[in-house]
Design a protein around this motif. Sequence first.
Motif, short mmCIF file in Angstrom:
data_model
loop_
_atom_site.label_atom_id
_atom_site.label_comp_id
_atom_site.label_asym_id
_atom_site.label_seq_id
_atom_site.Cartn_x
_atom_site.Cartn_y
_atom_site.Cartn_z
N ARG A 64 0.90 -1.28 -0.19
CA ARG A 64 -0.16 -0.04 -0.14
C ARG A 64 0.68 1.11 0.17
NH1 ARG A 64 -4.34 0.23 4.64
NH2 ARG A 64 -2.73 0.65 5.76
N SER A 65 1.89 1.09 0.48
CA SER A 65 2.90 2.34 0.17
C SER A 65 3.26 2.68 -1.15
CB SER A 65 4.21 2.34 1.15
OG SER A 65 5.01 1.22 0.73
N HIS A 66 2.84 1.79 -2.15
CA HIS A 66 3.20 2.05 -3.46
C HIS A 66 1.97 2.27 -4.26
CE1 HIS A 66 7.47 1.10 -3.46
NE2 HIS A 66 7.31 0.32 -2.70
N ILE A 67 0.82 1.46 -4.05
CA ILE A 67 -0.38 1.77 -4.66
C ILE A 67 -1.61 1.75 -3.76
CG2 ILE A 67 0.43 0.46 -6.64
CD1 ILE A 67 -0.78 -2.08 -5.47
N ASP A 68 -2.59 2.29 -4.09
CA ASP A 68 -3.76 2.54 -3.45
C ASP A 68 -4.72 1.26 -2.99
OD1 ASP A 68 -5.65 3.70 -1.98
OD2 ASP A 68 -6.76 4.79 -4.00
N LEU A 69 -4.00 0.30 -2.43
CA LEU A 69 -4.61 -0.88 -2.11
C LEU A 69 -5.66 -1.12 -0.98
CD1 LEU A 69 -3.48 -3.89 -2.93
CD2 LEU A 69 -2.50 -4.10 -0.48
N ASP A 70 -6.54 -1.66 -1.48
CA ASP A 70 -7.77 -1.87 -0.24
C ASP A 70 -7.45 -3.29 0.38
OD1 ASP A 70 -9.46 0.16 -0.97
OD2 ASP A 70 -10.37 -1.06 -2.60
N ILE A 71 -7.35 -2.96 1.64
CA ILE A 71 -6.86 -4.32 2.65
C ILE A 71 -8.19 -4.75 3.15
CG2 ILE A 71 -5.46 -5.20 4.55
CD1 ILE A 71 -3.64 -2.99 3.64
N HIS A 72 -8.59 -5.90 2.98
CA HIS A 72 -9.86 -6.71 3.40
C HIS A 72 -9.34 -7.60 4.71
CE1 HIS A 72 -12.25 -5.32 -0.21
NE2 HIS A 72 -11.03 -5.41 -0.71
N GLU A 73 -10.46 -7.79 5.65
CA GLU A 73 -10.36 -8.43 6.83
C GLU A 73 -11.43 -9.52 6.94
OE1 GLU A 73 -7.39 -8.83 8.75
OE2 GLU A 73 -6.31 -7.06 8.24
N VAL A 74 -11.26 -10.58 6.78
CA VAL A 74 -12.37 -11.48 6.66
C VAL A 74 -12.30 -12.40 8.10
CG1 VAL A 74 -13.57 -13.41 5.55
CG2 VAL A 74 -12.52 -11.86 4.14
N PRO A 75 -13.48 -12.40 8.84
CA PRO A 75 -13.32 -13.08 10.08
C PRO A 75 -12.97 -14.55 10.29
CG PRO A 75 -15.16 -11.43 10.13
CD PRO A 75 -14.62 -11.80 8.57
N THR A 76 -12.36 -15.04 11.28
CA THR A 76 -12.04 -16.40 11.45
C THR A 76 -13.59 -17.02 11.45
OG1 THR A 76 -9.97 -16.27 12.61
CG2 THR A 76 -11.46 -18.10 13.19
N GLY A 77 -13.86 -18.16 10.98
CA GLY A 77 -15.06 -19.00 11.00
C GLY A 77 -16.08 -18.48 9.96
N THR A 78 -15.53 -17.53 8.94
CA THR A 78 -16.37 -17.46 7.79
C THR A 78 -16.38 -18.41 7.06
OG1 THR A 78 -15.82 -15.02 8.13
CG2 THR A 78 -16.84 -15.66 6.17
N GLU A 79 -17.46 -18.94 6.47
CA GLU A 79 -17.61 -20.13 5.70
C GLU A 79 -17.44 -19.23 4.02
OE1 GLU A 79 -21.07 -22.63 5.86
OE2 GLU A 79 -20.88 -22.83 8.16
N VAL A 80 -16.57 -20.08 3.47
CA VAL A 80 -16.48 -19.88 2.06
C VAL A 80 -16.32 -20.97 1.31
CG1 VAL A 80 -15.21 -17.59 2.48
CG2 VAL A 80 -13.74 -19.50 2.64
#
Length: 445
Positions: free
Chosen positions: A47-63
């Motif tokens: 992110r210090s180089h590009i406009d990165l979106d950082i996503h956090e997906v909680p433990t236990g989420t079904e995928v």
Amino acid sequence: MNGELTVGERLVRGNPGEQIFAFAAKIYPICRSITGDGVRKTLRAIRSHIDLDIHEVPTGTEVFDWVVPPEWNVREAYIRDQRGRKIVDFADSNLHVMSYSIPVHRWISLAELKQHVYTLPDQPDLTPYRTSYYAENWAFCMPHRLLESLSDRRYEVVIDSDLSSGSLSYGEYLHKGETDEEFLLSAHICHPSLANDNCSGVALLTHLAKCMAGLRTRYSYRFLFAPGTIGAITWLARNEDQVKHIKHGLVVSMVGDGGGPTYKKSRRGDAEIDRVLAHILRHCGLKPTILDFSPYGYDERQYCSPGFNLPVGLFQRSQFGQIPQYHTSADNLDLIAPDHLAKSYRIIAETIDILENDIVYRNTNPKCEPQLGRRGLYGAIGGDKDAAGANMAMLWILNLSDGRNSLFDIAERADLPFALVRKTAQLLHRNGLLARCDDEKPSTT
Ligand code: ZN
């Protein structure tokens, strides 16, 4: 010969190899896994180089059929002998601790220690890289020679780690183009201090995204930095409705060594990305390997699972598992080099260049060949050495530009480099011998 630079030509300006290497070296020391603070630290560095979106997906989420696991973090870990000397220390190399090791602190015999140590007997001076994401266990990794040198005494083993409810982190950056058709570029960020696999891929895509910012492109480019397997699965589960926009895709890993290049085709096998990479590698001047799809490898396994079947291939230099340094401490910064990174980067930039500039023309003078000599077009491109190729390109373009064949189709059929075909077509266009078709793909220059 044409003042306007193409997207691909703009992307390779400057000194990409040095810059990619510098960023790979910067993130190399970080202890990454499929979750945890090392992943976040890496994403913040991107992110210090590009406009990165950082996503956090909680433990236990079904995928789909999986569940986001507990988050793993480790503070310190070592094996100490009775004299207080550290045999191995996580502080020296994060490879010494098996990823996702549960915490442990006790004194054990050498025999028991050996139950919890991984080595490489065939490469006795190297430390292997090992993980145990979904089976509770703990282990150390070390050179076989070091293990062999240990005397039959007791050892203190300490892994100060925790596995607790937290989240899985991934980063995403979208470069918006003129259309919402997307090119997906994906790199796994779950390996700890391994330079080629995959600090090289992460650094290359970061540089590409940075260079692309501000450029006008036809396609939109989606960059995904996610932990291997579970990260790609999580992203697909959260973006199921979006994947229809993906027209081309590449998983990028191990792009800093001097091997290959290697391209593994998408499950479709005949997607445009498969044809374009095969074309570029055929003309790249190295010794390429083109592999058919197989359901083993990196995240192309998820993108190409039957429920998605996306046109996503895998680009590498050496193929995974095929070099002795693979998943060992020898995959360090000595294995990768700016020149190799630059070459890999150019191949990806060239891929983008072809997809962005694949125009369909129509020959305005289709009844018999136009008289090229009268127009001064024979030998008009490049030096004498290139004239023969350019003349062949002219003849092929004029013959195949019937409104149905794109420049890339022509390059493939004529077995000529796309850049030569494109430049020659521009020359013919300026001389009135070609007209762009109504159904042409928009130019980006
Ligand atoms: Zn790997």
